[in-house]
Design an enzyme around this catalytic site. Structure first.
Site, PDB file in Angstrom:
ATOM      1  N   GLN A 172      -3.910   3.348   1.308  1.00  0.00           N
ATOM      2  CA  GLN A 172      -4.250   3.384   2.741  1.00  0.00           C
ATOM      3  C   GLN A 172      -4.385   4.847   3.162  1.00  0.00           C
ATOM      4  O   GLN A 172      -3.410   5.595   3.184  1.00  0.00           O
ATOM      5  CB  GLN A 172      -3.151   2.707   3.568  1.00  0.00           C
ATOM      6  CG  GLN A 172      -3.427   2.719   5.074  1.00  0.00           C
ATOM      7  CD  GLN A 172      -2.346   1.994   5.864  1.00  0.00           C
ATOM      8  OE1 GLN A 172      -1.185   2.401   5.844  1.00  0.00           O
ATOM      9  NE2 GLN A 172      -2.720   0.910   6.515  1.00  0.00           N
ATOM     10  N   GLU A 193       7.484   0.713   5.194  1.00  0.00           N
ATOM     11  CA  GLU A 193       6.850  -0.305   6.038  1.00  0.00           C
ATOM     12  C   GLU A 193       6.937  -1.653   5.337  1.00  0.00           C
ATOM     13  O   GLU A 193       6.794  -1.719   4.119  1.00  0.00           O
ATOM     14  CB  GLU A 193       5.374   0.104   6.238  1.00  0.00           C
ATOM     15  CG  GLU A 193       4.518  -0.897   7.007  1.00  0.00           C
ATOM     16  CD  GLU A 193       3.016  -0.508   6.991  1.00  0.00           C
ATOM     17  OE1 GLU A 193       2.682   0.669   6.704  1.00  0.00           O
ATOM     18  OE2 GLU A 193       2.190  -1.390   7.239  1.00  0.00           O
ATOM     19  N   GLU A 218      -7.646   4.119   9.980  1.00  0.00           N
ATOM     20  CA  GLU A 218      -7.221   3.939   8.583  1.00  0.00           C
ATOM     21  C   GLU A 218      -8.273   3.244   7.741  1.00  0.00           C
ATOM     22  O   GLU A 218      -9.108   2.506   8.251  1.00  0.00           O
ATOM     23  CB  GLU A 218      -5.872   3.205   8.529  1.00  0.00           C
ATOM     24  CG  GLU A 218      -5.731   2.017   9.465  1.00  0.00           C
ATOM     25  CD  GLU A 218      -5.956   0.709   8.796  1.00  0.00           C
ATOM     26  OE1 GLU A 218      -6.501   0.709   7.687  1.00  0.00           O
ATOM     27  OE2 GLU A 218      -5.606  -0.322   9.399  1.00  0.00           O
ATOM     28  N   HIS A 253       0.823  -1.220   0.000  1.00  0.00           N
ATOM     29  CA  HIS A 253       0.000   0.000   0.000  1.00  0.00           C
ATOM     30  C   HIS A 253       0.851   1.260   0.000  1.00  0.00           C
ATOM     31  O   HIS A 253       2.027   1.235   0.334  1.00  0.00           O
ATOM     32  CB  HIS A 253      -0.985   0.030   1.179  1.00  0.00           C
ATOM     33  CG  HIS A 253      -0.385   0.030   2.556  1.00  0.00           C
ATOM     34  ND1 HIS A 253      -0.197  -1.116   3.294  1.00  0.00           N
ATOM     35  CD2 HIS A 253       0.032   1.042   3.367  1.00  0.00           C
ATOM     36  CE1 HIS A 253       0.303  -0.816   4.484  1.00  0.00           C
ATOM     37  NE2 HIS A 253       0.472   0.496   4.558  1.00  0.00           N
ATOM     38  N   HIS A 255       3.846   7.174   3.750  1.00  0.00           N
ATOM     39  CA  HIS A 255       4.785   6.038   3.702  1.00  0.00           C
ATOM     40  C   HIS A 255       4.445   5.114   2.543  1.00  0.00           C
ATOM     41  O   HIS A 255       3.357   5.180   1.979  1.00  0.00           O
ATOM     42  CB  HIS A 255       4.803   5.256   5.027  1.00  0.00           C
ATOM     43  CG  HIS A 255       3.517   4.557   5.363  1.00  0.00           C
ATOM     44  ND1 HIS A 255       2.507   5.141   6.094  1.00  0.00           N
ATOM     45  CD2 HIS A 255       3.071   3.304   5.084  1.00  0.00           C
ATOM     46  CE1 HIS A 255       1.511   4.286   6.259  1.00  0.00           C
ATOM     47  NE2 HIS A 255       1.821   3.166   5.644  1.00  0.00           N
TER      48      HIS A 255
HETATM   49  C1  V0V Z   1       8.682  12.256   9.956  1.00  0.00           C
HETATM   50  N1  V0V Z   1       9.686  12.393   9.094  1.00  0.00           N
HETATM   51  C2  V0V Z   1       9.383  11.787   7.954  1.00  0.00           C
HETATM   52  C3  V0V Z   1       8.104  11.261   8.147  1.00  0.00           C
HETATM   53  N2  V0V Z   1       7.688  11.559   9.398  1.00  0.00           N
HETATM   54  N3  V0V Z   1      10.072  11.642   6.810  1.00  0.00           N
HETATM   55  C4  V0V Z   1       9.470  10.985   5.818  1.00  0.00           C
HETATM   56  N4  V0V Z   1       8.233  10.432   5.926  1.00  0.00           N
HETATM   57  C5  V0V Z   1       7.526  10.555   7.060  1.00  0.00           C
HETATM   58  N5  V0V Z   1       6.330  10.023   7.154  1.00  0.00           N
HETATM   59  C6  V0V Z   1      10.962  13.115   9.355  1.00  0.00           C
HETATM   60  C7  V0V Z   1      10.720  14.545   9.746  1.00  0.00           C
HETATM   61  O1  V0V Z   1      10.547  15.354   8.608  1.00  0.00           O
HETATM   62  C8  V0V Z   1      11.993  14.854  10.487  1.00  0.00           C
HETATM   63  O2  V0V Z   1      13.046  15.076   9.589  1.00  0.00           O
HETATM   64  C9  V0V Z   1      12.281  13.563  11.224  1.00  0.00           C
HETATM   65  O3  V0V Z   1      11.616  12.544  10.477  1.00  0.00           O
HETATM   66  C10 V0V Z   1      11.723  13.581  12.639  1.00  0.00           C
HETATM   67  O4  V0V Z   1      10.371  14.005  12.572  1.00  0.00           O
HETATM   68  P1  V0V Z   1       9.413  14.216  13.808  1.00  0.00           P
HETATM   69  O5  V0V Z   1       8.209  14.928  13.333  1.00  0.00           O
HETATM   70  O6  V0V Z   1      10.176  14.758  14.961  1.00  0.00           O
HETATM   71  O7  V0V Z   1       8.913  12.783  14.098  1.00  0.00           O
HETATM   72  P2  V0V Z   1       9.481  11.664  15.065  1.00  0.00           P
HETATM   73  O8  V0V Z   1      10.970  11.576  15.023  1.00  0.00           O
HETATM   74  O9  V0V Z   1       8.787  11.766  16.376  1.00  0.00           O
HETATM   75  O10 V0V Z   1       8.878  10.401  14.299  1.00  0.00           O
HETATM   76  C11 V0V Z   1       9.178  10.121  12.957  1.00  0.00           C
HETATM   77  C12 V0V Z   1       9.027   8.599  12.792  1.00  0.00           C
HETATM   78  C13 V0V Z   1       7.584   8.249  13.282  1.00  0.00           C
HETATM   79  C14 V0V Z   1       9.217   8.282  11.331  1.00  0.00           C
HETATM   80  C15 V0V Z   1      10.079   7.888  13.647  1.00  0.00           C
HETATM   81  O11 V0V Z   1       6.633   8.944  12.490  1.00  0.00           O
HETATM   82  C16 V0V Z   1       7.295   6.781  13.294  1.00  0.00           C
HETATM   83  O12 V0V Z   1       7.668   6.037  14.218  1.00  0.00           O
HETATM   84  N6  V0V Z   1       6.578   6.276  12.257  1.00  0.00           N
HETATM   85  C17 V0V Z   1       6.239   4.862  12.179  1.00  0.00           C
HETATM   86  C18 V0V Z   1       4.823   4.614  12.653  1.00  0.00           C
HETATM   87  C19 V0V Z   1       3.778   5.272  11.792  1.00  0.00           C
HETATM   88  O13 V0V Z   1       4.076   6.130  10.971  1.00  0.00           O
HETATM   89  N7  V0V Z   1       2.501   4.898  12.018  1.00  0.00           N
HETATM   90  C20 V0V Z   1       1.355   5.461  11.281  1.00  0.00           C
HETATM   91  C21 V0V Z   1       0.961   4.588  10.141  1.00  0.00           C
HETATM   92  P3  V0V Z   1      14.147  16.185   9.834  1.00  0.00           P
HETATM   93  O14 V0V Z   1      13.367  17.455  10.014  1.00  0.00           O
HETATM   94  O15 V0V Z   1      14.843  15.718  11.103  1.00  0.00           O
HETATM   95  O16 V0V Z   1      14.994  16.123   8.607  1.00  0.00           O
HETATM   96  S1  V0V Z   1       0.219   3.109  10.738  1.00  0.00           S
HETATM   97  C22 V0V Z   1       0.096   1.983   9.440  1.00  0.00           C
HETATM   98  O17 V0V Z   1       0.670   2.294   8.332  1.00  0.00           O
HETATM   99  C23 V0V Z   1      -0.604   0.807   9.664  1.00  0.00           C
HETATM  100  C24 V0V Z   1      -1.305   0.527  10.945  1.00  0.00           C
HETATM  101  C25 V0V Z   1      -0.683  -0.244   8.630  1.00  0.00           C
HETATM  102  O18 V0V Z   1      -0.198  -0.064   7.520  1.00  0.00           O
HETATM  103  O19 V0V Z   1      -1.254  -1.326   8.921  1.00  0.00           O
HETATM  104 CO    CO Z   2       0.717   1.473   6.452  1.00  0.00          CO
END
Ligand code: V0V
Ligand code: CO
Length: 141
Positions: free
Chosen positions: A59, A133, A43, A7, A83
């Site tokens: 998604q 992911e 979602e 996705h 993502h």
């Molecule tokens: C943040 N950043 C990203 C980003 N989100 N870069 C690309 N794509 C994204 N989606 C960058 C942001 O611009 C910053 O870059 C840096 O990461 C830190 O950002 P932050 O806002 O301080 O965020 P953090 O560090 O607290 O968290 C970022 C991460 C977090 C990626 C670690 O979002 C995470 O753990 N994501 C994984 C879980 C998730 O996204 N769940 C929702 C979908 P600079 O400024 O430092 O360069 S759930 C899902 O998909 C499900 C359930 C499914 O498919 O089944």
């Molecule tokens: Co997802």
């Protein structure tokens, strides 16, 4: 290692507005909706193609609160691609091989994903700014 694009995750402020918009634009069907507390999202999965190794979906992701990955993303960047998710047959083996290769994993072990899939995220820093992911679909999906 990868079997398909599972996705594309898209951050939206409102699922109830985004779902009919996508359904009408591309004649897609929303086939599943779920709240994932741990991920801080509600979602919706819109089926694009039902393939032999599993489906491909759009998604749509609406944050449950501001202080969640998608809530922070919307505040910083606005709506858009959040993502990309690739299908794998064996997520434990995929994570083991990425660990050996030195990739920065957000989830070292799989967590609960949509429709009882097992998922894990790789940090965007490790892949040129793309939050990635891996998805191992539940049996029968
Ligand atoms: C943040 N950043 C990203 C980003 N989100 N870069 C690309 N794509 C994204 N989606 C960058 C942001 O611009 C910053 O870059 C840096 O990461 C830190 O950002 P932050 O806002 O301080 O965020 P953090 O560090 O607290 O968290 C970022 C991460 C977090 C990626 C670690 O979002 C995470 O753990 N994501 C994984 C879980 C998730 O996204 N769940 C929702 C979908 P600079 O400024 O430092 O360069 S759930 C899902 O998909 C499900 C359930 C499914 O498919 O089944
Ligand atoms: Co997802």
């Amino acid at each position: 290692m990868l079997t398909r694009i599972d996705h594309v995750g898209i951050a939206v402020p409102s699922l109830s507005e985004a779902i009919p918009h996508y359904e009408e634009a591309f004649n897609l069907k929303c086939v599943h909706q779920e709240t994932n507390e741990r991920q801080g999202v509600r979602e919706a999965m819109l089926l694009v193609h039902a393939g032999e190794t599993g489906g491909s979906y759009v998604q749509l992701l609406e944050p449950l609160r501001e202080d969640t990955p998608v809530g922070k993303f919307l505040a910083k960047r606005g709506p858009g691609i959040h993502h990309i998710a690739y299908g794998v047959d064996n997520i434990d083996a995929a994570l083991a091989s990425l660990t050996v290769a030195g990739f920065e994993l957000i989830n070292k072990t799989p967590v609960h994903g949509t429709s009882n899939s097992r998922i894990a995220f790789i940090h965007p820093r490790a892949l040129g700014g793309v939050l990635t992911e891996l998805v191992e679909a539940a049996a029968g999906h």
